[in-house]
Design a protein around this motif. Structure first.
Motif, PDB file in Angstrom:
ATOM      1  N   GLU A  37       0.853  -1.257  -0.099  1.00 28.96           N
ATOM      2  CA  GLU A  37      -0.038  -0.136   0.002  1.00 28.96           C
ATOM      3  C   GLU A  37       0.755   1.036  -0.142  1.00 28.96           C
ATOM      4  N   PHE A  38       1.992   1.231   0.464  1.00 26.93           N
ATOM      5  CA  PHE A  38       2.964   2.228   1.026  1.00 26.93           C
ATOM      6  C   PHE A  38       3.426   2.471  -0.261  1.00 26.93           C
ATOM      7  N   GLN A  39       3.858   1.347  -1.004  1.00 27.46           N
ATOM      8  CA  GLN A  39       4.808   1.731  -2.337  1.00 27.46           C
ATOM      9  C   GLN A  39       3.673   2.221  -3.512  1.00 27.46           C
ATOM     10  N   ALA A  40       2.373   2.037  -3.380  1.00 27.87           N
ATOM     11  CA  ALA A  40       1.637   2.596  -4.298  1.00 27.87           C
ATOM     12  C   ALA A  40       1.641   4.078  -4.168  1.00 27.87           C
ATOM     13  N   GLN A  41       2.024   4.637  -2.974  1.00 25.58           N
ATOM     14  CA  GLN A  41       1.860   6.153  -2.623  1.00 25.58           C
ATOM     15  C   GLN A  41       3.067   6.721  -3.116  1.00 25.58           C
ATOM     16  N   VAL A  42       4.192   6.014  -3.476  1.00 28.55           N
ATOM     17  CA  VAL A  42       5.449   6.720  -3.749  1.00 28.55           C
ATOM     18  C   VAL A  42       5.144   7.288  -5.359  1.00 28.55           C
ATOM     19  N   PRO A  43       5.409   8.745  -5.374  1.00 30.04           N
ATOM     20  CA  PRO A  43       5.029   9.284  -6.821  1.00 30.04           C
ATOM     21  C   PRO A  43       5.953   8.708  -7.954  1.00 30.04           C
ATOM     22  N   GLU A  44       5.438   8.645  -9.146  1.00 30.38           N
ATOM     23  CA  GLU A  44       6.102   8.157 -10.314  1.00 30.38           C
ATOM     24  C   GLU A  44       7.450   8.985 -10.508  1.00 30.38           C
ATOM     25  N   TRP A  45       7.347  10.226 -10.145  1.00 30.27           N
ATOM     26  CA  TRP A  45       8.544  10.855 -10.401  1.00 30.27           C
ATOM     27  C   TRP A  45       9.711  10.872  -9.287  1.00 30.27           C
ATOM     28  N   VAL A  46       9.570  10.038  -8.412  1.00 32.56           N
ATOM     29  CA  VAL A  46      10.696   9.876  -7.409  1.00 32.56           C
ATOM     30  C   VAL A  46      11.646   8.770  -8.061  1.00 32.56           C
ATOM     31  N   PRO A  47      12.888   9.352  -8.242  1.00 33.04           N
ATOM     32  CA  PRO A  47      14.116   8.427  -8.961  1.00 33.04           C
ATOM     33  C   PRO A  47      14.767   7.350  -8.061  1.00 33.04           C
ATOM     34  N   VAL A  48      13.910   7.008  -7.033  1.00 26.56           N
ATOM     35  CA  VAL A  48      14.411   5.792  -6.132  1.00 26.56           C
ATOM     36  C   VAL A  48      13.521   4.589  -6.210  1.00 26.56           C
ATOM     37  N   ASP A  49      13.856   3.489  -6.059  1.00 30.41           N
ATOM     38  CA  ASP A  49      12.939   2.260  -6.035  1.00 30.41           C
ATOM     39  C   ASP A  49      11.770   2.499  -5.035  1.00 30.41           C
TER      40      ASP A  49
ATOM     41  N   VAL B 151      12.143   3.265  -0.739  1.00 31.62           N
ATOM     42  CA  VAL B 151      11.573   4.770  -0.407  1.00 31.62           C
ATOM     43  C   VAL B 151      10.768   4.251   0.951  1.00 31.62           C
ATOM     44  N   VAL B 152       9.954   2.922   0.760  1.00 34.08           N
ATOM     45  CA  VAL B 152       9.001   2.579   1.771  1.00 34.08           C
ATOM     46  C   VAL B 152       9.914   2.077   3.087  1.00 34.08           C
ATOM     47  N   LEU B 153      10.781   1.292   2.634  1.00 35.61           N
ATOM     48  CA  LEU B 153      11.815   0.832   3.945  1.00 35.61           C
ATOM     49  C   LEU B 153      12.309   1.896   4.581  1.00 35.61           C
ATOM     50  N   GLY B 154      12.929   2.730   3.847  1.00 36.62           N
ATOM     51  CA  GLY B 154      13.794   4.033   4.564  1.00 36.62           C
ATOM     52  C   GLY B 154      12.756   4.751   5.037  1.00 36.62           C
ATOM     53  N   SER B 155      11.851   5.199   4.643  1.00 33.06           N
ATOM     54  CA  SER B 155      10.452   6.167   5.547  1.00 33.06           C
ATOM     55  C   SER B 155      10.071   5.306   6.636  1.00 33.06           C
ATOM     56  N   GLY B 156       9.901   3.838   6.511  1.00 31.89           N
ATOM     57  CA  GLY B 156       9.409   3.406   7.756  1.00 31.89           C
ATOM     58  C   GLY B 156      10.492   3.475   8.755  1.00 31.89           C
ATOM     59  N   VAL B 157      11.688   3.012   8.636  1.00 32.42           N
ATOM     60  CA  VAL B 157      12.863   3.165   9.624  1.00 32.42           C
ATOM     61  C   VAL B 157      13.039   4.555  10.280  1.00 32.42           C
ATOM     62  N   VAL B 158      12.850   5.319   9.527  1.00 30.43           N
ATOM     63  CA  VAL B 158      12.668   7.052   9.873  1.00 30.43           C
ATOM     64  C   VAL B 158      11.480   7.206  10.742  1.00 30.43           C
ATOM     65  N   GLU B 159      10.450   6.601  10.430  1.00 31.82           N
ATOM     66  CA  GLU B 159       9.260   6.818  11.282  1.00 31.82           C
ATOM     67  C   GLU B 159       9.342   6.062  12.733  1.00 31.82           C
TER      68      GLU B 159
END
Length: 131
Positions: free
Chosen positions: A30-42, A46-54
């Motif tokens: 679900e979180f992967q679906a929210q990553v915008p198309e224009w973000v140049p990272v897998d 992004v989801v794993l990194g933001s989860g760790v940060v949260e």
């Protein structure tokens, strides 16, 4: 420190830890679906990194009251940093987490400033005498 402000700090921190854990586990797609198309990272990275940060920011805010200003400020900045993703979800019309209409995705955008203010308030950075 008042009971209300302490409770708000711990609640926001615990909510962020929970959200971070779900980034890494049950809601990862679900979180992967929210990553915008224009973000140049897998998307998954992004989801794993933001989860760790949260998890880190939430745990710090909830468990380290003497560092609440630091974690409240960092969490507010994090909420600002991820806001373009919320805008991207609206603009791209991406369905995730029950946000399956443009109206629902638009309404969600108005909650991000509330989260920023909550983080700043819970960190003792705005709205009341610093303690």
């Amino acid at each position: 420190m008042s009971f209300l402000s302490s409770s708000a700090r711990v609640l926001l921190g615990a909510t962020m830890v929970f959200a971070g854990v779900t980034h890494l586990t049950s809601q990862r797609e679900e979180f992967q679906a929210q990553v915008p198309e224009w973000v140049p990272v897998d998307d998954d990275l992004v989801v794993l990194g933001s989860g760790v940060v949260e998890i880190g920011l939430g745990a710090g805010l909830a468990l380290l009251p003497k560092k609440k200003r630091l974690f409240g400020g960092l969490l507010a900045a994090f909420f600002v940093a991820i806001f373009p993703g919320n805008i991207g979800q609206y603009v791209e019309g991406t369905d995730a987490f029950g946000l399956d209409t443009d109206r629902k995705r638009l309404v969600r955008l108005f909650f991000q400033p509330v989260l920023v203010l909550w983080a700043l308030w819970a960190g003792g950075l705005v709205g009341r005498k610093r303690d």
